[in-house]
Design a protein around this motif. Structure first.
Motif, PDB file in Angstrom:
ATOM      1  N   GLU A   1     -53.787   4.174 -10.919  1.00  0.00           N
ATOM      2  CA  GLU A   1     -52.591   3.830 -11.688  1.00  0.00           C
ATOM      3  C   GLU A   1     -52.837   2.702 -12.691  1.00  0.00           C
TER       4      GLU A   1
ATOM      5  N   LYS B   1     -51.872   3.158 -16.755  1.00  0.00           N
ATOM      6  CA  LYS B   1     -50.925   2.269 -17.440  1.00  0.00           C
ATOM      7  C   LYS B   1     -51.423   1.912 -18.834  1.00  0.00           C
TER       8      LYS B   1
ATOM      9  N   TYR C   1     -46.573   9.241 -23.703  1.00  0.00           N
ATOM     10  CA  TYR C   1     -46.858   7.814 -23.586  1.00  0.00           C
ATOM     11  C   TYR C   1     -48.129   7.476 -24.373  1.00  0.00           C
TER      12      TYR C   1
ATOM     13  N   LYS D   1     -47.431   7.950 -28.129  1.00  0.00           N
ATOM     14  CA  LYS D   1     -46.592   6.892 -28.710  1.00  0.00           C
ATOM     15  C   LYS D   1     -47.345   5.580 -28.828  1.00  0.00           C
ATOM     16  N   LEU D   2     -48.284   5.365 -27.919  1.00  0.00           N
ATOM     17  CA  LEU D   2     -49.072   4.127 -27.993  1.00  0.00           C
ATOM     18  C   LEU D   2     -50.321   4.326 -28.850  1.00  0.00           C
TER      19      LEU D   2
ATOM     20  N   MET E   1     -40.287  11.060 -15.952  1.00  0.00           N
ATOM     21  CA  MET E   1     -41.750  11.065 -15.825  1.00  0.00           C
ATOM     22  C   MET E   1     -42.187  12.187 -14.880  1.00  0.00           C
TER      23      MET E   1
ATOM     24  N   GLU F   1     -33.955  -2.392  -6.262  1.00  0.00           N
ATOM     25  CA  GLU F   1     -35.406  -2.192  -6.232  1.00  0.00           C
ATOM     26  C   GLU F   1     -35.971  -2.208  -4.819  1.00  0.00           C
TER      27      GLU F   1
ATOM     28  N   SER G   1     -39.087   2.386  -8.510  1.00  0.00           N
ATOM     29  CA  SER G   1     -38.706   1.859  -9.833  1.00  0.00           C
ATOM     30  C   SER G   1     -38.283   2.960 -10.805  1.00  0.00           C
TER      31      SER G   1
ATOM     32  N   LEU H   1     -34.524   3.394 -11.025  1.00  0.00           N
ATOM     33  CA  LEU H   1     -33.625   2.302 -11.413  1.00  0.00           C
ATOM     34  C   LEU H   1     -32.852   2.660 -12.681  1.00  0.00           C
TER      35      LEU H   1
ATOM     36  N   SER I   1     -42.426  -6.031 -11.910  1.00  0.00           N
ATOM     37  CA  SER I   1     -42.384  -4.763 -11.158  1.00  0.00           C
ATOM     38  C   SER I   1     -41.882  -3.608 -12.029  1.00  0.00           C
ATOM     39  N   ARG I   2     -41.009  -3.908 -12.971  1.00  0.00           N
ATOM     40  CA  ARG I   2     -40.459  -2.817 -13.794  1.00  0.00           C
ATOM     41  C   ARG I   2     -41.362  -2.466 -14.980  1.00  0.00           C
ATOM     42  N   TRP I   3     -42.494  -3.121 -15.105  1.00  0.00           N
ATOM     43  CA  TRP I   3     -43.374  -2.851 -16.259  1.00  0.00           C
ATOM     44  C   TRP I   3     -44.267  -1.660 -15.919  1.00  0.00           C
ATOM     45  N   ASP I   4     -43.720  -0.482 -16.116  1.00  0.00           N
ATOM     46  CA  ASP I   4     -44.505   0.729 -15.910  1.00  0.00           C
ATOM     47  C   ASP I   4     -44.614   1.455 -17.242  1.00  0.00           C
ATOM     48  N   SER I   5     -45.128   2.680 -17.210  1.00  0.00           N
ATOM     49  CA  SER I   5     -45.353   3.347 -18.495  1.00  0.00           C
ATOM     50  C   SER I   5     -44.054   3.628 -19.240  1.00  0.00           C
ATOM     51  N   ILE I   6     -42.971   3.894 -18.508  1.00  0.00           N
ATOM     52  CA  ILE I   6     -41.695   4.165 -19.203  1.00  0.00           C
ATOM     53  C   ILE I   6     -41.229   2.909 -19.931  1.00  0.00           C
TER      54      ILE I   6
ATOM     55  N   HIS J   1     -42.923   0.296 -20.694  1.00  0.00           N
ATOM     56  CA  HIS J   1     -43.876  -0.165 -21.705  1.00  0.00           C
ATOM     57  C   HIS J   1     -43.612   0.560 -23.041  1.00  0.00           C
ATOM     58  N   MET J   2     -43.347   1.846 -22.904  1.00  0.00           N
ATOM     59  CA  MET J   2     -43.059   2.629 -24.107  1.00  0.00           C
ATOM     60  C   MET J   2     -41.757   2.133 -24.749  1.00  0.00           C
ATOM     61  N   ASP J   3     -40.740   1.887 -23.903  1.00  0.00           N
ATOM     62  CA  ASP J   3     -39.456   1.362 -24.402  1.00  0.00           C
ATOM     63  C   ASP J   3     -39.686   0.038 -25.135  1.00  0.00           C
TER      64      ASP J   3
ATOM     65  N   ILE K   1     -42.440  -1.107 -26.652  1.00  0.00           N
ATOM     66  CA  ILE K   1     -43.116  -0.941 -27.944  1.00  0.00           C
ATOM     67  C   ILE K   1     -42.141  -0.392 -28.988  1.00  0.00           C
ATOM     68  N   VAL K   2     -41.362   0.610 -28.581  1.00  0.00           N
ATOM     69  CA  VAL K   2     -40.400   1.208 -29.518  1.00  0.00           C
ATOM     70  C   VAL K   2     -39.354   0.171 -29.930  1.00  0.00           C
TER      71      VAL K   2
END
Lengths: 518, 81
Positions: A231, A235, A261, A264-265, A426, A481, A486, A489, B36-41, B43-45, B47-48
């Motif tokens: 993971e 990331k 993802y 976009k990056l 996701m 949480e 996550s 959420l 903890s909430r810094w995941d790929s979703i 992260h994309m949000d 950057i955008v």
């Protein structure tokens, strides 16, 4: 004369002997692990499990870190007819406890890093085994490397694994998939992807997530090779491609979100993964604008395969090879025709099959349909039911809850929505009721409803509407949480003095949705 | 084009909104592994949101570096100064 292969342990045995010196794993650091090593190690672990009185029919839980030992534990379980279940280490302890209650594992394997989390759970500490210690390696090394005789006694109807998915009552459901289900699946994958022993699969999907079934079984049970990706690497997609490029993967499978993802990056370049033959995606719709971007980069040299399948039917049921015509259209990709060894019905609101191109619930029948939900006969009986068109013998269909239409001229299924409150994020299935139940468990929440507002064909926002004694969003999210993962959420929290009610006195979710959509 | 403190305040607001953290936490140098909430979703949000707010298009190389709060602030300073 070829051996009769009736379980996954025997299949792995045959594949590992035939490909003994060939790589089973290519690791991101460049090292290679041959089949013979996995075969020996999994035989030793199987024999170790026998000494722990773990036998056919037991469940073993794993916090799987994608190490060689962790994969070997999965194979060892298959060789004994022990059911493994990979649990999400990122899940809150409360949810892990629920999964422990449901699956009642005889032992729980973890690495040292996740040991502390397990200690916090209700699981009996004396039954935890840390597979990352030198002590474990030394213990295992003392066992014989021969396949245990027990493998011969594993029948195809035994569960191979449990895969947990979101449940509307607030409790996750453990989908039961048998050896026979997976053997059929491997046969389908081998043919559809034309897999050879030279193929190299990525394993980007976490092992607690259904898509990983494809990665694991289509590679290690066909003589191909797999690249485990953890993971922390996924990331950072730039790093992911840097590390994958020299390993020359030929088959990629992930949720579209992973590719979106990376796009976009701006982490994918035209020349990346130059040996890739097939990029396969499923678990959710692929937003068309991003799909076009990927097609521009790779479309001329890579086959794009859109796949569909509920966890309850062994990962994949249908596939569609993407064409330029599909790219030019604005609608979502078709799900494809159902796999040839599968049947399907599309049942309308009246409980009977609908006509071609009419929308109804997709019901699936065939050898990939699993056994139901572990320790949950009520939920099992709701969706694993007798085929209403068959009155002469037993034919179990799985009611997917997915609304589809079937175009008979094209022989293609098209996804049209859900009949319940399940959403995808996701690729993870989320029952909105599971979030509502979690919110309801917080002592200061007096009333709540969770709605999903689509922002386009494939994305949306989860909004929690609350009547709450506390109006501090970050406090509520941090409490939530502790109960849900996550990815469940909410994106937003809205506070109300009174939530709107319908004529029956229930919370009017439609009115709430209209409020946000308007 | 905003510069200096105003821009950094805006970045902090984006961090608070994206990761559901307090404004005090947003001012620290937290990393991807701390939040903890810094995941790929998210992260994309993130950057955008930054690209929309500051009307910039970040390069792939820069995005790859933006895995700590300080790196985010440093990268953005480069674009808006």
């Amino acid at each position: 004369m070829s051996q009769y292969i009736y379980n996954l342990g025997l299949l792995f045995n045959e594949i590992a002997i035939k490909n003994s010196q060939k790589p089973a794993f290519k690791k991101l650091d460049g090292s290679i692990i041959p089949y013979k090593e996995i075969h020996k190690k999994s035989n030793q672990i199987a024999r170790f499990l026998i000494t722990k009185c773990i036998v056919k029919g037991n469940v073993v839980a794993i916090f799987n870190d994608k190490s060689i030992d962790a994969y070997s534990i999965m194979i060892a379980c298959l060789k004994l007819g022990v059911t493994y279940t990979n649990l999400d280490t990122n899940s809150p302890v409360d949810r892990i406890n629920k999964m422990i209650d449901i699956s009642r594992p005889a032992t729980f394997f973890t690495n040292t890093r996740n040991f502390a989390k397990l200690i916090e759970s209700k699981y009996d500490n004396t039954c935890i085994i840390d597979y990352s210690t030198s002590e474990f390696s030394e213990t295992i090394a003392s066992f014989s490397v021969e396949l245990p005789n027990e493998t011969l006694n594993v029948t195809g109807n035994l569960p191979a694994y449990l895969m947990f998915t979101s449940g509307s009552t607030g409790f996750p459901k453990g989908v039961v998939i048998t050896h026979a289900n997976v053997l059929n699946f491997i046969g389908w994958a081998r043919s559809t992807y034309q897999i050879t022993e030279d193929d190299v699969f990525t394993n980007i999907n976490p092992l607690h997530f259904d898509n990983s079934v494809f990665d694991f079984y289509s590679s290690l049970f066909t003589g191909a090779c797999m690249i485990p990706v953890t993971e922390d690497v996924t990331k950072n997609p730039r790093k992911l491609f840097e590390l994958l490029n020299p390993l020359n993967p030929t088959i990629w499978f992930s949720v579209p979100s992973m590719l979106v993802y990376a796009l976009k990056l701006r982490a994918i370049n035209e020349g990346d993964l130059s040996f890739l033959r097939i990029v396969s995606f499923g678990g959710e719709g692929f937003p068309k604008n991003q799909l076009r971007n990927l097609w521009t980069l790779w479309g001329s040299r890579v086959t794009f395969l859109n796949v569909y399948g509920p966890t309850e039917c062994t990962c994949i049921c249908s596939s569609h090879k993407v064409t330029q015509k599909d790219i030019d259209k604005d609608e979502l990709l078709p799900l494809g025709p159902m796999a040839s060894n599968f049947g399907h019905l599309i049942i309308g609101a009246q409980g009977v099959s609908v006509d071609d191109n009419e929308i109804g619930e997709l019901c699936i029948t065939g050898p990939n349909v699993g056994l139901g939900y572990f320790n949950n006969p009520v939920k099992t009986n709701e969706v694993f039911v007798q085929n209403p068109l068959i009155l002469t013998h037993r034919d179990i269909i799985y009611k997917s809850g997915d609304l589809v239409r079937y175009d008979a001229c094209e022989n293609l299924l098209y996804f049209c929505g859900r009949k319940d409150n399940q959403i995808k994020r996701m690729g993870y299935r989320i029952e909105l009721e599971e979030i509502e139940n979690a919110l309801g468990a917080l002592p200061y929440i007096e009333e709540n409803a969770v709605v999903y507002i689509k922002t386009d064909d494939t994305n949306g926002r989860i909004i929690a509407c609350l009547r709450s004694g506390i109006v501090d969003e970050s406090k509520i999210i941090s409490d939530l949480e502790k109960i849900v993962p996550s990815y469940m959420l909410p994106n937003e929290v809205k506070f109300y003095e009174h939530l709107p009610k319908n004529q029956n006195g229930k919370i009017d979710r439609l009115q709430l949705k209209n409020e946000f959509e308007g | 084009m905003r510069t200096g403190k105003l821009a950094m305040d805006k970045v902090n607001q984006i961090l608070v909104k994206t990761f559901k953290i307090s404004s005090e936490e947003a001012q620290k140098n937290l990393t991807m592994n701390d939040v903890s909430r810094w995941d790929s979703i998210t992260h994309m949000d993130l950057i955008v949101s930054i690209e929309d707010e500051f009307q910039v298009r970040l390069s792939g190389d820069d995005i790859a570096e933006m895995i700590t709060f300080d790196a985010i602030r440093a990268t953005l300073t480069k674009y808006i100064s």
